[in-house]
Design a protein around this motif. Structure first.
Motif, PDB file in Angstrom:
ATOM      1  N   PRO A  92      -4.999  -9.492   9.727  1.00 35.19           N
ATOM      2  CA  PRO A  92      -5.568  -8.814   8.558  1.00 35.19           C
ATOM      3  C   PRO A  92      -4.573  -8.762   7.407  1.00 35.19           C
ATOM      4  CG  PRO A  92      -5.968  -7.544  10.555  1.00 35.19           C
ATOM      5  CD  PRO A  92      -5.041  -8.647  10.934  1.00 35.19           C
ATOM      6  N   SER A  93      -5.082  -8.786   6.195  1.00 37.77           N
ATOM      7  CA  SER A  93      -4.240  -8.734   5.011  1.00 37.77           C
ATOM      8  C   SER A  93      -4.262  -7.330   4.420  1.00 37.77           C
ATOM      9  CB  SER A  93      -4.732  -9.739   3.970  1.00 37.77           C
ATOM     10  OG  SER A  93      -4.094  -9.528   2.728  1.00 37.77           O
ATOM     11  N   ILE A  94      -3.101  -6.836   4.047  1.00 41.69           N
ATOM     12  CA  ILE A  94      -3.025  -5.534   3.396  1.00 41.69           C
ATOM     13  C   ILE A  94      -3.806  -5.531   2.085  1.00 41.69           C
ATOM     14  CG2 ILE A  94      -0.849  -6.160   2.278  1.00 41.69           C
ATOM     15  CD1 ILE A  94      -1.874  -2.631   3.397  1.00 41.69           C
ATOM     16  N   TYR A 120      11.154   1.453   4.433  1.00 38.05           N
ATOM     17  CA  TYR A 120      10.985   2.333   3.274  1.00 38.05           C
ATOM     18  C   TYR A 120      10.136   1.743   2.158  1.00 38.05           C
ATOM     19  CZ  TYR A 120      15.336  -0.125   1.726  1.00 38.05           C
ATOM     20  OH  TYR A 120      16.297  -1.050   1.395  1.00 38.05           O
ATOM     21  N   TYR A 121       9.767   0.461   2.249  1.00 33.64           N
ATOM     22  CA  TYR A 121       9.005  -0.137   1.158  1.00 33.64           C
ATOM     23  C   TYR A 121       7.578   0.386   1.081  1.00 33.64           C
ATOM     24  CZ  TYR A 121      12.673  -3.535   0.209  1.00 33.64           C
ATOM     25  OH  TYR A 121      13.862  -4.136  -0.142  1.00 33.64           O
ATOM     26  N   THR A 122       7.102   0.618  -0.146  1.00 33.26           N
ATOM     27  CA  THR A 122       5.717   0.988  -0.423  1.00 33.26           C
ATOM     28  C   THR A 122       5.246   0.183  -1.637  1.00 33.26           C
ATOM     29  OG1 THR A 122       6.409   2.788  -1.891  1.00 33.26           O
ATOM     30  CG2 THR A 122       5.993   3.365   0.413  1.00 33.26           C
ATOM     31  N   ARG A 123       3.967  -0.012  -1.716  1.00 25.35           N
ATOM     32  CA  ARG A 123       3.379  -0.748  -2.847  1.00 25.35           C
ATOM     33  C   ARG A 123       4.081  -2.092  -3.069  1.00 25.35           C
ATOM     34  NH1 ARG A 123       0.993   3.613  -7.321  1.00 25.35           N
ATOM     35  NH2 ARG A 123      -0.693   4.305  -5.931  1.00 25.35           N
ATOM     36  N   THR A 124       4.568  -2.329  -4.285  1.00 28.21           N
ATOM     37  CA  THR A 124       5.072  -3.660  -4.621  1.00 28.21           C
ATOM     38  C   THR A 124       6.276  -4.056  -3.764  1.00 28.21           C
ATOM     39  OG1 THR A 124       4.412  -3.265  -6.905  1.00 28.21           O
ATOM     40  CG2 THR A 124       5.884  -5.111  -6.501  1.00 28.21           C
ATOM     41  N   THR A 125       6.187  -5.257  -3.190  1.00 26.47           N
ATOM     42  CA  THR A 125       7.330  -5.859  -2.511  1.00 26.47           C
ATOM     43  C   THR A 125       7.404  -7.316  -2.947  1.00 26.47           C
ATOM     44  OG1 THR A 125       8.408  -6.229  -0.366  1.00 26.47           O
ATOM     45  CG2 THR A 125       6.025  -6.542  -0.457  1.00 26.47           C
ATOM     46  N   PHE A 126       8.616  -7.869  -3.001  1.00 31.47           N
ATOM     47  CA  PHE A 126       8.754  -9.227  -3.523  1.00 31.47           C
ATOM     48  C   PHE A 126       9.986  -9.910  -2.955  1.00 31.47           C
ATOM     49  CE2 PHE A 126      10.715  -6.238  -6.435  1.00 31.47           C
ATOM     50  CZ  PHE A 126      11.978  -6.772  -6.629  1.00 31.47           C
ATOM     51  N   GLY A 173       0.804  -1.213   0.000  1.00 28.28           N
ATOM     52  CA  GLY A 173       0.000   0.000   0.000  1.00 28.28           C
ATOM     53  C   GLY A 173       0.836   1.262   0.000  1.00 28.28           C
ATOM     54  N   CYS A 174       0.198   2.364   0.293  1.00 23.75           N
ATOM     55  CA  CYS A 174       0.853   3.678   0.272  1.00 23.75           C
ATOM     56  C   CYS A 174       0.429   4.464   1.509  1.00 23.75           C
ATOM     57  CB  CYS A 174       0.460   4.425  -1.009  1.00 23.75           C
ATOM     58  SG  CYS A 174      -1.280   4.895  -1.051  1.00 23.75           S
ATOM     59  N   PRO A 175       0.933   5.675   1.708  1.00 19.67           N
ATOM     60  CA  PRO A 175       0.527   6.459   2.886  1.00 19.67           C
ATOM     61  C   PRO A 175      -0.966   6.728   2.975  1.00 19.67           C
ATOM     62  CG  PRO A 175       2.524   7.375   1.941  1.00 19.67           C
ATOM     63  CD  PRO A 175       2.059   6.315   0.991  1.00 19.67           C
ATOM     64  N   GLU A 176      -1.671   6.565   1.851  1.00 21.18           N
ATOM     65  CA  GLU A 176      -3.112   6.792   1.879  1.00 21.18           C
ATOM     66  C   GLU A 176      -3.864   5.606   2.463  1.00 21.18           C
ATOM     67  OE1 GLU A 176      -6.047   7.973  -1.379  1.00 21.18           O
ATOM     68  OE2 GLU A 176      -4.270   9.188  -1.852  1.00 21.18           O
ATOM     69  N   CYS A 177      -3.496   4.397   2.051  1.00 23.08           N
ATOM     70  CA  CYS A 177      -4.264   3.227   2.474  1.00 23.08           C
ATOM     71  C   CYS A 177      -3.652   2.476   3.639  1.00 23.08           C
ATOM     72  CB  CYS A 177      -4.493   2.271   1.304  1.00 23.08           C
ATOM     73  SG  CYS A 177      -3.006   1.764   0.426  1.00 23.08           S
ATOM     74  N   ARG A 178      -2.371   2.697   3.921  1.00 21.99           N
ATOM     75  CA  ARG A 178      -1.765   1.927   4.988  1.00 21.99           C
ATOM     76  C   ARG A 178      -2.294   2.263   6.377  1.00 21.99           C
ATOM     77  NH1 ARG A 178       4.603   1.059   5.166  1.00 21.99           N
ATOM     78  NH2 ARG A 178       4.250   0.797   2.943  1.00 21.99           N
ATOM     79  N   LEU A 238      -6.160  -2.057   0.361  1.00 20.54           N
ATOM     80  CA  LEU A 238      -5.516  -1.213  -0.642  1.00 20.54           C
ATOM     81  C   LEU A 238      -6.482  -0.161  -1.168  1.00 20.54           C
ATOM     82  CD1 LEU A 238      -3.560  -3.862  -2.791  1.00 20.54           C
ATOM     83  CD2 LEU A 238      -2.677  -2.414  -0.943  1.00 20.54           C
ATOM     84  N   CYS A 239      -5.958   1.048  -1.363  1.00 18.16           N
ATOM     85  CA  CYS A 239      -6.756   2.103  -1.981  1.00 18.16           C
ATOM     86  C   CYS A 239      -6.901   1.791  -3.481  1.00 18.16           C
ATOM     87  CB  CYS A 239      -6.093   3.459  -1.769  1.00 18.16           C
ATOM     88  SG  CYS A 239      -4.507   3.668  -2.630  1.00 18.16           S
ATOM     89  N   PRO A 240      -7.822   2.444  -4.190  1.00 20.12           N
ATOM     90  CA  PRO A 240      -8.025   2.132  -5.613  1.00 20.12           C
ATOM     91  C   PRO A 240      -6.752   2.243  -6.452  1.00 20.12           C
ATOM     92  CG  PRO A 240      -9.866   3.429  -4.799  1.00 20.12           C
ATOM     93  CD  PRO A 240      -8.851   3.381  -3.686  1.00 20.12           C
ATOM     94  N   ASP A 241      -5.935   3.275  -6.203  1.00 21.68           N
ATOM     95  CA  ASP A 241      -4.704   3.435  -6.985  1.00 21.68           C
ATOM     96  C   ASP A 241      -3.721   2.294  -6.746  1.00 21.68           C
ATOM     97  OD1 ASP A 241      -5.627   5.726  -8.158  1.00 21.68           O
ATOM     98  OD2 ASP A 241      -4.473   7.095  -6.882  1.00 21.68           O
TER      99      ASP A 241
END
Length: 419
Positions: free
Chosen positions: A220-222, A260-266, A166-171, A226-229
Protein backbone atom coordinates in the motif's frame (compact mmCIF):
# COMPACT_ATOMS: atom_id res chain seq x y z
CA UNK A 1 52.80 -0.94 12.25
CA UNK A 2 49.57 0.31 13.78
CA UNK A 3 46.92 0.70 11.08
CA UNK A 4 43.55 2.38 10.77
CA UNK A 5 40.49 0.84 12.39
CA UNK A 6 38.34 -0.89 9.78
CA UNK A 7 35.70 1.46 8.41
CA UNK A 8 37.68 4.60 9.26
CA UNK A 9 40.00 6.53 6.94
CA UNK A 10 42.40 9.42 6.56
CA UNK A 11 41.44 12.32 4.31
CA UNK A 12 44.83 13.26 2.98
CA UNK A 13 46.41 16.50 1.77
CA UNK A 14 45.54 16.77 -1.91
CA UNK A 15 42.05 15.37 -1.14
CA UNK A 16 41.06 17.62 1.74
CA UNK A 17 41.20 20.72 -0.46
CA UNK A 18 38.07 19.57 -2.28
CA UNK A 19 36.39 18.90 1.07
CA UNK A 20 37.27 22.45 2.12
CA UNK A 21 35.81 23.82 -1.11
CA UNK A 22 32.54 21.91 -0.60
CA UNK A 23 32.35 23.06 3.01
CA UNK A 24 33.04 26.69 2.08
CA UNK A 25 30.31 26.71 -0.56
CA UNK A 26 27.87 25.08 1.85
CA UNK A 27 28.57 27.72 4.51
CA UNK A 28 28.05 30.60 2.08
CA UNK A 29 24.77 29.18 0.77
CA UNK A 30 23.35 28.30 4.18
CA UNK A 31 24.26 31.65 5.70
CA UNK A 32 22.73 33.45 2.70
CA UNK A 33 19.48 31.68 3.61
CA UNK A 34 19.72 32.75 7.26
CA UNK A 35 21.17 29.58 8.83
CA UNK A 36 23.67 29.99 11.66
CA UNK A 37 26.41 27.52 12.54
CA UNK A 38 26.13 25.42 15.68
CA UNK A 39 28.97 23.15 16.86
CA UNK A 40 27.90 20.08 18.79
CA UNK A 41 29.68 17.43 20.87
CA UNK A 42 30.32 14.13 19.14
CA UNK A 43 29.09 12.19 22.20
CA UNK A 44 25.65 12.40 23.81
CA UNK A 45 23.57 10.47 26.30
CA UNK A 46 22.35 7.27 24.64
CA UNK A 47 18.74 8.07 25.54
CA UNK A 48 18.78 11.06 23.19
CA UNK A 49 19.13 8.76 20.18
CA UNK A 50 17.04 5.83 21.40
CA UNK A 51 14.11 8.19 22.07
CA UNK A 52 14.71 10.49 19.12
CA UNK A 53 15.60 8.08 16.33
CA UNK A 54 13.44 5.16 17.49
CA UNK A 55 14.30 2.00 19.41
CA UNK A 56 13.22 -0.28 16.53
CA UNK A 57 15.54 1.27 13.93
CA UNK A 58 18.72 -0.39 12.63
CA UNK A 59 20.71 2.59 13.88
CA UNK A 60 19.70 2.15 17.52
CA UNK A 61 19.54 -1.65 17.50
CA UNK A 62 22.76 -2.42 15.64
CA UNK A 63 24.86 0.53 14.57
CA UNK A 64 25.50 2.90 17.48
CA UNK A 65 28.87 3.12 19.23
CA UNK A 66 27.68 3.07 22.85
CA UNK A 67 29.85 2.93 25.98
CA UNK A 68 29.08 3.06 29.72
CA UNK A 69 30.66 5.94 31.61
CA UNK A 70 32.23 5.57 35.08
CA UNK A 71 28.74 5.52 36.62
CA UNK A 72 27.34 3.02 34.13
CA UNK A 73 25.33 5.54 32.12
CA UNK A 74 25.13 5.01 28.38
CA UNK A 75 27.13 7.43 26.22
CA UNK A 76 26.93 7.26 22.43
CA UNK A 77 29.01 8.67 19.60
CA UNK A 78 26.43 10.56 17.57
CA UNK A 79 25.06 8.49 14.66
CA UNK A 80 23.27 11.55 13.21
CA UNK A 81 22.98 15.25 14.00
CA UNK A 82 19.28 16.14 14.11
CA UNK A 83 18.60 14.77 17.60
CA UNK A 84 21.65 16.66 18.92
CA UNK A 85 20.51 19.93 17.31
CA UNK A 86 17.03 19.46 18.80
CA UNK A 87 18.54 18.77 22.23
CA UNK A 88 20.54 21.98 22.00
CA UNK A 89 17.51 23.95 20.75
CA UNK A 90 15.53 22.83 23.83
CA UNK A 91 18.35 23.03 26.38
CA UNK A 92 19.36 26.59 25.50
CA UNK A 93 15.82 27.97 25.48
CA UNK A 94 15.56 29.01 21.85
CA UNK A 95 11.86 28.17 21.73
CA UNK A 96 11.19 30.69 24.51
CA UNK A 97 12.96 33.61 22.82
CA UNK A 98 11.89 32.95 19.24
CA UNK A 99 10.79 29.47 18.12
CA UNK A 100 11.79 30.22 14.51
CA UNK A 101 15.46 29.26 14.33
CA UNK A 102 17.78 28.02 11.56
CA UNK A 103 20.96 26.10 12.35
CA UNK A 104 23.59 24.21 10.40
CA UNK A 105 26.43 21.99 11.51
CA UNK A 106 29.25 20.19 9.72
CA UNK A 107 31.12 17.25 11.20
CA UNK A 108 31.62 13.52 11.73
CA UNK A 109 28.98 10.90 12.62
CA UNK A 110 29.58 7.29 13.68
CA UNK A 111 27.72 4.08 12.79
CA UNK A 112 28.95 0.50 13.03
CA UNK A 113 27.89 -0.51 9.52
CA UNK A 114 29.53 -2.88 7.06
CA UNK A 115 32.13 -0.74 5.28
CA UNK A 116 31.83 -0.44 1.51
CA UNK A 117 32.40 2.17 -1.18
CA UNK A 118 30.87 5.45 -0.04
CA UNK A 119 30.06 4.10 3.43
CA UNK A 120 32.36 4.47 6.41
CA UNK A 121 31.97 3.95 10.14
CA UNK A 122 33.13 7.51 10.69
CA UNK A 123 31.41 9.57 8.02
CA UNK A 124 30.81 13.28 7.56
CA UNK A 125 27.64 15.28 7.04
CA UNK A 126 26.43 18.80 6.39
CA UNK A 127 23.21 19.25 8.38
CA UNK A 128 20.67 22.07 8.25
CA UNK A 129 17.65 22.31 10.56
CA UNK A 130 14.77 24.83 10.61
CA UNK A 131 12.48 25.14 13.65
CA UNK A 132 9.15 26.84 14.21
CA UNK A 133 7.79 26.96 10.64
CA UNK A 134 4.85 24.68 9.75
CA UNK A 135 4.26 26.13 6.29
CA UNK A 136 5.01 23.93 3.25
CA UNK A 137 7.07 26.89 2.00
CA UNK A 138 9.77 25.81 4.46
CA UNK A 139 9.84 22.35 2.86
CA UNK A 140 10.18 23.93 -0.57
CA UNK A 141 12.95 26.26 0.54
CA UNK A 142 14.96 23.42 2.09
CA UNK A 143 14.82 21.38 -1.13
CA UNK A 144 15.50 24.47 -3.24
CA UNK A 145 18.66 25.12 -1.20
CA UNK A 146 19.85 21.58 -1.87
CA UNK A 147 19.12 22.04 -5.57
CA UNK A 148 21.24 25.22 -5.61
CA UNK A 149 24.00 23.52 -3.66
CA UNK A 150 24.37 20.57 -6.03
CA UNK A 151 23.96 22.79 -9.09
CA UNK A 152 26.71 25.10 -7.80
CA UNK A 153 29.05 22.12 -7.38
CA UNK A 154 28.24 20.84 -10.89
CA UNK A 155 27.16 17.49 -9.46
CA UNK A 156 25.82 15.46 -12.40
CA UNK A 157 22.63 13.43 -12.65
CA UNK A 158 20.89 14.27 -9.36
CA UNK A 159 17.12 14.23 -8.80
CA UNK A 160 15.11 14.96 -5.64
CA UNK A 161 12.79 12.10 -4.70
CA UNK A 162 9.93 13.31 -2.52
CA UNK A 163 7.08 11.69 -0.59
CA UNK A 164 4.77 12.36 2.35
CA UNK A 165 4.70 10.10 5.41
CA UNK A 166 1.49 11.59 6.74
CA UNK A 167 0.89 12.58 10.34
CA UNK A 168 -0.38 10.90 13.55
CA UNK A 169 -3.90 11.36 12.24
CA UNK A 170 -3.59 9.55 8.92
CA UNK A 171 -0.69 7.19 9.50
CA UNK A 172 -2.63 4.66 11.69
CA UNK A 173 -4.88 3.72 8.76
CA UNK A 174 -1.86 3.29 6.51
CA UNK A 175 -0.17 1.25 9.23
CA UNK A 176 -3.16 -1.12 9.43
CA UNK A 177 -3.16 -1.59 5.66
CA UNK A 178 0.60 -2.17 5.64
CA UNK A 179 0.46 -4.72 8.49
CA UNK A 180 -2.28 -6.60 6.65
CA UNK A 181 -0.17 -6.65 3.48
CA UNK A 182 3.04 -7.66 5.26
CA UNK A 183 1.39 -10.46 7.26
CA UNK A 184 0.99 -12.46 4.04
CA UNK A 185 4.70 -12.01 3.19
CA UNK A 186 6.29 -12.97 6.51
CA UNK A 187 8.04 -16.08 5.19
CA UNK A 188 9.83 -13.95 2.58
CA UNK A 189 11.11 -11.32 5.03
CA UNK A 190 14.42 -11.19 6.87
CA UNK A 191 14.45 -11.97 10.59
CA UNK A 192 14.62 -8.26 11.52
CA UNK A 193 11.58 -7.40 9.42
CA UNK A 194 9.64 -10.37 10.78
CA UNK A 195 10.32 -9.13 14.30
CA UNK A 196 9.40 -5.51 13.51
CA UNK A 197 6.44 -6.10 11.22
CA UNK A 198 3.76 -5.40 13.84
CA UNK A 199 5.57 -2.77 15.93
CA UNK A 200 6.94 -0.71 13.04
CA UNK A 201 5.92 -1.90 9.56
CA UNK A 202 7.51 1.15 7.90
CA UNK A 203 10.87 -0.47 8.66
CA UNK A 204 9.89 -3.31 6.32
CA UNK A 205 9.38 -0.84 3.46
CA UNK A 206 12.76 0.74 4.26
CA UNK A 207 14.68 -2.56 4.47
CA UNK A 208 17.59 -2.85 2.04
CA UNK A 209 17.69 -6.69 2.02
CA UNK A 210 16.93 -7.74 -1.60
CA UNK A 211 14.40 -10.38 -0.55
CA UNK A 212 12.46 -7.86 1.53
CA UNK A 213 12.54 -5.26 -1.26
CA UNK A 214 11.08 -7.81 -3.63
CA UNK A 215 8.46 -8.99 -1.12
CA UNK A 216 7.03 -5.50 -0.55
CA UNK A 217 6.51 -4.74 -4.23
CA UNK A 218 2.86 -3.75 -4.51
CA UNK A 219 2.60 -2.68 -0.86
CA UNK A 220 0.00 0.00 0.00
CA UNK A 221 1.07 3.57 -0.67
CA UNK A 222 0.92 6.25 2.00
CA UNK A 223 -0.23 8.61 -0.74
CA UNK A 224 -3.58 6.79 -0.76
CA UNK A 225 -4.07 7.27 2.98
CA UNK A 226 -3.18 10.94 3.55
CA UNK A 227 -5.63 13.00 5.57
CA UNK A 228 -6.95 16.22 3.92
CA UNK A 229 -4.42 18.43 5.75
CA UNK A 230 -1.44 16.26 4.80
CA UNK A 231 -2.64 15.98 1.23
CA UNK A 232 -3.02 19.77 1.00
CA UNK A 233 0.44 20.24 2.52
CA UNK A 234 2.05 17.83 0.06
CA UNK A 235 0.30 19.39 -2.94
CA UNK A 236 1.59 22.81 -1.84
CA UNK A 237 5.12 21.41 -1.63
CA UNK A 238 4.91 19.98 -5.14
CA UNK A 239 3.54 23.25 -6.52
CA UNK A 240 6.37 25.16 -4.83
CA UNK A 241 8.99 22.87 -6.38
CA UNK A 242 7.38 23.39 -9.78
CA UNK A 243 7.36 27.16 -9.33
CA UNK A 244 11.09 27.17 -8.52
CA UNK A 245 11.98 24.68 -11.28
CA UNK A 246 13.43 22.12 -8.88
CA UNK A 247 13.61 18.73 -10.64
CA UNK A 248 11.85 16.02 -8.60
CA UNK A 249 10.11 12.66 -8.68
CA UNK A 250 7.22 11.70 -6.42
CA UNK A 251 8.38 8.43 -4.86
CA UNK A 252 5.62 6.64 -2.86
CA UNK A 253 8.14 4.05 -1.58
CA UNK A 254 10.43 6.62 0.00
CA UNK A 255 10.12 6.32 3.79
CA UNK A 256 13.66 7.03 5.12
CA UNK A 257 15.13 5.10 8.05
CA UNK A 258 14.29 7.25 11.09
CA UNK A 259 11.13 7.22 13.17
CA UNK A 260 10.87 10.98 13.69
CA UNK A 261 9.90 11.91 10.13
CA UNK A 262 6.38 13.20 9.44
CA UNK A 263 4.79 14.58 6.29
CA UNK A 264 7.39 15.65 3.73
CA UNK A 265 10.39 13.37 3.30
CA UNK A 266 12.95 13.54 0.50
CA UNK A 267 16.24 12.23 -0.86
CA UNK A 268 18.61 13.64 -3.46
CA UNK A 269 19.67 10.62 -5.49
CA UNK A 270 22.15 9.93 -8.27
CA UNK A 271 22.71 6.94 -10.54
CA UNK A 272 26.49 7.38 -10.41
CA UNK A 273 27.21 5.73 -7.03
CA UNK A 274 25.68 2.28 -7.48
CA UNK A 275 23.53 0.94 -4.64
CA UNK A 276 24.47 3.80 -2.31
CA UNK A 277 22.60 6.30 -4.47
CA UNK A 278 21.48 8.95 -1.94
CA UNK A 279 23.79 11.94 -1.48
CA UNK A 280 21.37 13.94 0.71
CA UNK A 281 18.08 13.45 2.45
CA UNK A 282 15.76 14.81 5.07
CA UNK A 283 12.22 15.79 5.88
CA UNK A 284 9.83 17.10 8.47
CA UNK A 285 10.01 16.02 12.11
CA UNK A 286 7.19 18.03 13.66
CA UNK A 287 6.95 15.81 16.77
CA UNK A 288 10.61 15.42 17.67
CA UNK A 289 11.02 18.53 19.81
CA UNK A 290 8.13 17.38 22.02
CA UNK A 291 9.44 13.79 22.16
CA UNK A 292 12.76 15.10 23.49
CA UNK A 293 11.18 17.26 26.20
CA UNK A 294 10.34 20.55 24.50
CA UNK A 295 7.12 22.15 23.36
CA UNK A 296 5.37 20.96 20.23
CA UNK A 297 7.34 22.65 17.45
CA UNK A 298 7.26 22.11 13.68
CA UNK A 299 10.69 21.44 12.19
CA UNK A 300 12.38 20.29 9.01
CA UNK A 301 15.95 19.59 7.97
CA UNK A 302 18.39 17.69 5.79
CA UNK A 303 21.77 16.00 5.81
CA UNK A 304 24.29 15.89 2.94
CA UNK A 305 26.61 12.88 2.84
CA UNK A 306 30.04 14.50 2.56
CA UNK A 307 31.93 11.26 1.76
CA UNK A 308 29.64 10.26 -1.10
CA UNK A 309 29.59 13.78 -2.47
CA UNK A 310 33.40 13.96 -2.47
CA UNK A 311 33.56 10.60 -4.25
CA UNK A 312 31.05 11.86 -6.80
CA UNK A 313 33.21 14.92 -7.49
CA UNK A 314 36.35 12.83 -7.89
CA UNK A 315 38.26 13.67 -4.71
CA UNK A 316 39.74 10.16 -4.63
CA UNK A 317 41.19 10.39 -8.14
CA UNK A 318 42.49 13.96 -8.23
CA UNK A 319 45.31 15.71 -6.44
CA UNK A 320 44.35 19.23 -5.39
CA UNK A 321 47.74 20.08 -3.86
CA UNK A 322 48.71 23.72 -4.50
CA UNK A 323 52.45 24.02 -5.29
CA UNK A 324 54.54 26.67 -3.54
CA UNK A 325 55.10 29.91 -5.42
CA UNK A 326 58.70 30.05 -4.19
CA UNK A 327 61.47 27.70 -3.08
CA UNK A 328 64.49 29.21 -1.30
CA UNK A 329 67.78 27.39 -1.94
CA UNK A 330 70.35 28.47 0.66
CA UNK A 331 74.02 27.37 0.71
CA UNK A 332 75.95 27.67 3.99
CA UNK A 333 74.94 28.39 7.56
CA UNK A 334 74.80 32.18 7.22
CA UNK A 335 72.74 32.01 4.04
CA UNK A 336 70.37 29.46 5.59
CA UNK A 337 69.82 31.70 8.62
CA UNK A 338 68.89 34.66 6.37
CA UNK A 339 66.78 32.43 4.13
CA UNK A 340 64.79 31.16 7.09
CA UNK A 341 63.92 34.74 8.06
CA UNK A 342 62.79 35.38 4.49
CA UNK A 343 60.74 32.18 4.52
CA UNK A 344 58.82 33.24 7.61
CA UNK A 345 58.30 36.72 6.17
CA UNK A 346 56.94 35.32 2.89
CA UNK A 347 54.62 32.94 4.71
CA UNK A 348 53.34 35.75 6.92
CA UNK A 349 52.57 37.80 3.77
CA UNK A 350 50.50 34.95 2.34
CA UNK A 351 53.16 33.82 -0.14
CA UNK A 352 53.38 30.02 -0.22
CA UNK A 353 57.13 29.33 0.14
CA UNK A 354 59.35 26.39 1.08
CA UNK A 355 63.07 25.85 1.74
CA UNK A 356 65.59 23.16 2.56
CA UNK A 357 66.41 23.01 6.29
CA UNK A 358 69.21 20.43 6.16
CA UNK A 359 72.08 22.08 4.22
CA UNK A 360 71.89 19.94 1.07
CA UNK A 361 73.80 20.73 -2.12
CA UNK A 362 72.42 23.18 -4.68
CA UNK A 363 71.75 20.30 -7.07
CA UNK A 364 69.72 18.45 -4.43
CA UNK A 365 67.80 21.59 -3.53
CA UNK A 366 66.91 22.27 -7.17
CA UNK A 367 65.60 18.70 -7.44
CA UNK A 368 63.56 19.32 -4.32
CA UNK A 369 62.13 22.50 -5.85
CA UNK A 370 61.13 20.48 -8.93
CA UNK A 371 59.40 17.87 -6.74
CA UNK A 372 57.45 20.69 -5.09
CA UNK A 373 56.67 22.06 -8.58
CA UNK A 374 57.67 25.50 -7.26
CA UNK A 375 57.08 28.47 -9.55
CA UNK A 376 60.35 30.24 -8.70
CA UNK A 377 63.59 29.44 -6.88
CA UNK A 378 65.49 32.06 -4.88
CA UNK A 379 69.20 31.15 -4.60
CA UNK A 380 71.42 32.52 -1.83
CA UNK A 381 75.03 31.39 -1.24
CA UNK A 382 78.37 32.89 -0.25
CA UNK A 383 78.85 34.71 -3.58
CA UNK A 384 75.38 36.22 -3.38
CA UNK A 385 76.02 37.35 0.19
CA UNK A 386 79.25 39.07 -0.87
CA UNK A 387 77.60 40.72 -3.89
CA UNK A 388 74.47 41.71 -1.95
CA UNK A 389 72.34 40.17 -4.72
CA UNK A 390 70.31 36.91 -4.65
CA UNK A 391 69.38 35.02 -7.83
CA UNK A 392 65.69 34.54 -8.66
CA UNK A 393 65.00 31.79 -11.21
CA UNK A 394 61.67 31.33 -13.02
CA UNK A 395 61.19 27.56 -13.21
CA UNK A 396 58.89 27.73 -16.23
CA UNK A 397 60.85 30.09 -18.47
CA UNK A 398 64.30 29.29 -16.94
CA UNK A 399 65.03 33.04 -16.89
CA UNK A 400 67.11 34.39 -14.01
CA UNK A 401 67.47 37.86 -12.50
CA UNK A 402 69.34 39.34 -9.59
CA UNK A 403 67.50 40.84 -6.63
CA UNK A 404 69.14 43.08 -4.03
CA UNK A 405 69.18 41.60 -0.53
CA UNK A 406 68.05 44.87 0.98
CA UNK A 407 64.23 44.88 0.84
CA UNK A 408 64.24 41.54 -1.02
CA UNK A 409 61.02 40.13 0.41
CA UNK A 410 59.07 43.24 -0.66
CA UNK A 411 60.26 43.00 -4.27
CA UNK A 412 59.93 39.21 -4.64
CA UNK A 413 56.49 39.16 -3.04
CA UNK A 414 55.39 41.90 -5.45
CA UNK A 415 56.72 39.91 -8.45
CA UNK A 416 54.89 36.77 -7.30
CA UNK A 417 51.63 38.62 -6.70
CA UNK A 418 51.88 40.11 -10.21
CA UNK A 419 52.03 36.55 -11.56
Amino acid sequence: MIKLIRGFRDILPGQVELWQDIESKARVLLENFGFREIRLPIMENTELFSRGIGADTDIVEKEMYTFPDSKGRGQTLRPEATASVVRSYIEHGYAGSDPVQKFYTIGPMFRHERPQKGRYRQFYQINAEMFGVASPLADVQIMYMLHLFFTGLDVPDVVTHVNSLGCPECRPKFREALISFVSDKMDRLCSDCQRRADANPLRVIDCKVPGCKEAVQGAPSIQDHLCPDCKEHFEAVIKGLDDLNVPYEIDPRLVRGLDYYTRTTFEVQTTLLGAQNAVAGGGRYDGLVKILGGKETPAIGFAVGFDRLAALLGAEEKDFTVPPALFIAALGDEARKIAFGWLCDFNARGVRAEMDYEGKSLKSQMKQANRFNAGRVLILGENELQNGMAVLRNMDTKEQEEVALDGLTDRVAALINQG
